[in-house]
Write an enzyme that holds these catalytic residues in place. Structure first.
Site, PDB file in Angstrom:
ATOM      1  N   ARG A   1       0.859  -1.186   0.000  1.00 42.49           N
ATOM      2  CA  ARG A   1       0.000   0.000   0.000  1.00 42.49           C
ATOM      3  C   ARG A   1       0.894   1.234   0.000  1.00 42.49           C
ATOM      4  O   ARG A   1       1.992   1.225   0.584  1.00 42.49           O
ATOM      5  CB  ARG A   1      -0.895   0.029   1.249  1.00 42.49           C
ATOM      6  CG  ARG A   1      -1.984  -1.017   1.250  1.00 42.49           C
ATOM      7  CD  ARG A   1      -3.103  -0.664   0.261  1.00 42.49           C
ATOM      8  NE  ARG A   1      -4.186  -1.628   0.303  1.00 42.49           N
ATOM      9  CZ  ARG A   1      -4.396  -2.579  -0.611  1.00 42.49           C
ATOM     10  NH1 ARG A   1      -3.583  -2.711  -1.646  1.00 42.49           N
ATOM     11  NH2 ARG A   1      -5.429  -3.396  -0.502  1.00 42.49           N
TER      12      ARG A   1
ATOM     13  N   HIS B   1      -1.848   0.978  -9.850  1.00 45.56           N
ATOM     14  CA  HIS B   1      -2.419  -0.102  -9.021  1.00 45.56           C
ATOM     15  C   HIS B   1      -2.941  -1.241  -9.906  1.00 45.56           C
ATOM     16  O   HIS B   1      -4.094  -1.656  -9.782  1.00 45.56           O
ATOM     17  CB  HIS B   1      -3.538   0.459  -8.121  1.00 45.56           C
ATOM     18  CG  HIS B   1      -3.767  -0.353  -6.874  1.00 45.56           C
ATOM     19  ND1 HIS B   1      -4.060   0.203  -5.646  1.00 45.56           N
ATOM     20  CD2 HIS B   1      -3.752  -1.688  -6.658  1.00 45.56           C
ATOM     21  CE1 HIS B   1      -4.221  -0.752  -4.750  1.00 45.56           C
ATOM     22  NE2 HIS B   1      -4.036  -1.913  -5.349  1.00 45.56           N
TER      23      HIS B   1
END
Ligand code: GLV
Length: 308
Positions: free
Chosen positions: A223, A271
């Protein structure tokens, strides 16, 4: 009773369609549908705003659309409501492919050869030796293990770091905070595959990234919040780090003027390392709902204490 899909920022339709194909009589709704929130039994979501859960008093289970659940762990989550994550072996393999691709791009100097090609230069450089390509994987869950396994046949020396000691064939395992420094100091390529929890937030800052060998490369598929972005930038600028491949960011997408878009040592991707397959997400969500209705244990339950 019904399933509600709140998958933003991902479009809800593929999840809704995959669920409707297998959910039988159980209605599947999403934002914009006209529904009675008191009938929602399962929520399939990527992130939750604090304060919305009391709208669903009949909620039996909260399912993540992905492997990570950090954006679901809101303070008002009832203690008795199970939270489940997706465990998709294909997703783990695809993330490993992404990590291997970024790593080989760096170790085999593909950007340098692309630049040479642009000016028709035939210049051969020595290949980095395997001793200068030691891999260190932070996080040895399903994803971290798939990454570690992918590197072994390519001749890389692989180590990993986990909260607790464990045995993994071909991987030197370091465990606990006290062994983090040892893992870092031998990792020329550092791959972050940790879950985001209060313990791991901002773990990768000046001190930890500075403990990597000079010239190290960082790949982040965990993350964005694991990394202190200004510290990463400083270490890239002062030459301590040779580069970084970043698939996740503190803010997604990063602001148009964020340095990551243009930094010459950064490969920034949106992502995309891997998304769990919609069908797998739907199957595991429906299974979680059936188990919740029957009071059965959840195979992919999140440990609320650990946060993943
Ligand atoms: C992707 O980031 C996921 O958590 O599945």
């Amino acid at each position: 009773m019904a399933i509600l899909v709140l998958s933003r920022p991902l479009p809800a339709q593929p999840f809704v369609e995959a669920l409707r194909a297998i959910a039988g009589d159980t209605p599947v709704w999403t934002e914009g549908d006209d529904f009675d929130p008191r009938r929602v039994e399962a929520l399939l979501a990527w992130r939750l705003k604090p304060g919305i859960l009391p709208r669903y008093p009949g909620l039996r289970v909260l399912c993540s659309t992905g492997a990570g659940v950090d954006k679901l762990m809101v303070g008002d989550l009832p203690a008795a409501t199970p939270v489940t994550r997706v465990v998709d072996p294909l997703q783990a393999v695809q993330i490993a492919q992404y990590v291997v691709a970024c790593t080989l791009r760096f170790t085999r100097e593909l950007p340098r050869y692309e630049a040479q090609q642009a000016s028709a230069q035939w210049l051969r450089h020595p290949v980095r030796s395997p001793e200068a390509c030691r891999i260190g994987v932070l996080g040895l869950g399903a994803v971290g293990q798939a990454i570690a396994r992918a590197f072994a046949p390519l001749g890389f020396e692989v180590a990993g770091w986990a909260r607790r000691p464990r045995e993994l064939p071909g991987v030197q395992v370091f465990a606990g905070r006290e062994q983090l420094g040892a893992l870092l100091s031998r990792s020329d390529i550092l791959v972050n595959a940790l879950p985001l929890t209060p313990d791991t937030r901002a773990l990768l800052g000046r001190h930890t990234l500075g403990a990597l060998p000079r010239g190290a490369f960082v790949v982040n598929v965990g993350r964005g919040e694991h990394v202190v972005e200004p510290d990463l930038r400083t270490l890239l600028d002062d030459g301590h780090l040779a580069g970084a491949a970043l698939d996740v960011f503190e803010r997604e997408p990063p602001a148009p003027d964020n340095w990551v878009w243009t930094h010459p040592k950064v490969l920034a991707t949106p992502h995309i390392a891997a998304q769990a397959a919609f069908q797998t997400v739907a199957e595991q969500c429906l299974d979680a709902l059936r188990r919740a209705r029957a009071g059965l244990p959840q195979p992919h339950a999140v440990d609320r204490q650990a946060g993943y």
